[in-house]
Design a protein around this motif. Structure first.
Motif, PDB file in Angstrom:
ATOM      1  N   ASP A 157      11.360 -11.174  60.350  1.00  0.00           N
ATOM      2  CA  ASP A 157      11.708  -9.959  61.093  1.00  0.00           C
ATOM      3  C   ASP A 157      13.027  -9.368  60.608  1.00  0.00           C
ATOM      4  O   ASP A 157      13.932  -9.053  61.392  1.00  0.00           O
ATOM      5  CB  ASP A 157      11.775 -10.244  62.600  1.00  0.00           C
ATOM      6  N   TYR A 175      10.192  -0.828  64.475  1.00  0.00           N
ATOM      7  CA  TYR A 175      10.023  -2.278  64.394  1.00  0.00           C
ATOM      8  C   TYR A 175      10.713  -2.995  65.555  1.00  0.00           C
ATOM      9  O   TYR A 175      10.259  -4.045  66.008  1.00  0.00           O
ATOM     10  CB  TYR A 175      10.543  -2.804  63.049  1.00  0.00           C
ATOM     11  N   LYS A 182       9.540  -6.737  66.167  1.00  0.00           N
ATOM     12  CA  LYS A 182       9.490  -7.257  64.801  1.00  0.00           C
ATOM     13  C   LYS A 182      10.812  -7.089  64.054  1.00  0.00           C
ATOM     14  O   LYS A 182      10.874  -7.248  62.845  1.00  0.00           O
ATOM     15  CB  LYS A 182       8.380  -6.550  64.012  1.00  0.00           C
ATOM     16  N   CYS A 183      11.884  -6.776  64.783  1.00  0.00           N
ATOM     17  CA  CYS A 183      13.210  -6.680  64.168  1.00  0.00           C
ATOM     18  C   CYS A 183      14.246  -6.884  65.259  1.00  0.00           C
ATOM     19  O   CYS A 183      14.132  -6.277  66.336  1.00  0.00           O
ATOM     20  CB  CYS A 183      13.403  -5.326  63.486  1.00  0.00           C
TER      21      CYS A 183
END
Length: 388
Positions: free
Chosen positions: A166, A185, A190-191
């Motif tokens: 990530d 994201y 995801k980040c």
């Protein structure tokens, strides 16, 4: 000449166009060589790698067709032939590259046809760390990881690392940290969004370090995640176990296909067994970062591989601090090319970091199973560089 011809080519014969060609022809082997034709002052005329030196010289120095059709009449200017026997494609490429660099320093790079080795680079300690693909192997802070099969595979590997850990996908936003505007994201989970300060840049650097450690040695991460998967299954958390298994499968891809030889550049060390001049004979090459050298020969399967390994480790230790300059990077490119060739033809390469005595003996047996290079009655030109 600035280069040492005797070192490059230990064998030599003089050519006199007025003398008996058949007698001259018998002075050279009908075998695989890298050879150089020079004039009377030893100035290089043509560098070649051919499968049959005897036929090659006949074609270039004696046949009427060659004399009449070529732009250059070699009989008029060639007076010396320098050559070195080679017995494998790997050896031929390594020797040819060294000769081309020394003999044609201004033009060889665009003519020899060797591809550079692709690596990825990251330095977790810079202000805004990220992975980048590169063929520049000169020393710098951080780590160079490779080789990777080609530039497209290098780009895919970076994408895989970003997905597995990530990491930030938009460097132009990352550099605005902590005042950047997070992308989608973050919303997808995801980040961790170092760009808007959700985590600090220092925390992000540690995440980069973690990803780097896993890239270099994914086995430890696989073991950890496998234990988590088994614990989840024991607790009947099957959905979680399935997600962890998918994650483990993704990490396992870091050691497959175009990424199967990935390691730190400083660990780019191999013992390579290549075919020798006759069946059953093998040449042993030591590859260290930027160096390729023949260190031994084998006539049979080694009875005491420990002596060979001791020699290899001693030389490797002496080469440990070799600077990666342009010639060194080119040698790494040659080795990388052969690492990614089919096993049936490229010899055997054993990473020095994980080698043992059994591996050496097994490598010798594997080498004998590989298909030998075909002999040819023709010239068999593999590479060619001309000065005129």
């Amino acid at each position: 000449m600035s280069c040492d011809l005797n070192s490059l080519f230990p064998l030599r014969v003089d050519f006199d166009p007025a003398a008996d060609f058949e007698a001259f022809r018998k002075l050279v082997p009908a075998r695989w060589v890298v050879y150089l034709m020079t004039d009377a002052d030893n100035r290089p005329i043509q560098l070649l790698c051919v499968k049959n030196l005897r036929y090659s010289l006949e074609r270039r120095l004696h046949s009427e067709e060659a004399v009449l059709s070529k732009r250059v009449n070699y009989r008029e200017i060639v007076r010396k032939i320098h050559w070195r026997r080679v017995d494998s494609a790997f050896e031929a490429d390594a020797i040819y590259l060294e000769a081309a660099r020394q003999l044609f320093p201004e033009s060889y790079q665009g003519m020899v046809g060797f591809r550079p080795a692709w690596f990825i680079h990251v330095n977790p300690e810079v202000a805004f760390p990220r992975y980048v693909k590169t063929i520049d192997l000169h020393p710098r802070a951080g780590e160079l990881i490779g080789p990777i099969e080609d530039k497209h595979a290098a780009a895919r590997l970076i994408e895989m690392i970003e997905d597995l850990f990530d990491l930030c996908r938009y460097y132009n936003i990352l550099v605005e940290s902590p005042n950047g505007k997070a992308c989608a994201y973050k919303e997808m989970g995801k980040c961790p969004a170092p760009c808007d300060g959700t985590i600090s840049i220092e925390q992000y650097r540690r995440l980069i370090e973690w990803s780097l450690a896993t890239l270099v040695d994914p086995d430890e991460m696989i073991r950890q995640q496998t234990r988590r998967m088994q614990a989840a299954a024991t607790d009947l958390k099957f959905e979680m176990a399935a997600k962890i298994k998918a994650y483990v499968d993704s990490i396992s891809q870091l050691r497959k296909g175009p990424f199967r030889h990935v390691r730190r550049l400083r660990d780019f060390t191999y013992l390579s067994l290549q075919r020798g001049p006759r069946d059953g004979l093998a040449k042993v090459f030591l590859v260290t970062p930027g160096q390729i050298e023949e260190i031994a020969g084998l006539t049979t399967e080694p009875i005491r591989p420990s002596e060979l390994l001791r020699l290899a480790f001693t030389i490797a230790a002496e080469r440990a601090n070799t600077t990666i300059d342009t010639p060194a990077a080119e040698r790494i490119g040659v080795v990388a090319h052969h690492l990614f060739l089919a096993k049936a033809q490229h010899g055997v390469f054993l990473p020095l970091e994980s080698i043992d005595e059994k591996a050496v003996s097994k490598a010798y047996r594997e080498l004998l199973k590989q298909k030998p290079q075909e002999q040819t009655e023709g010239e068999g030109v593999l590479k060619e560089l001309q000065a005129l």
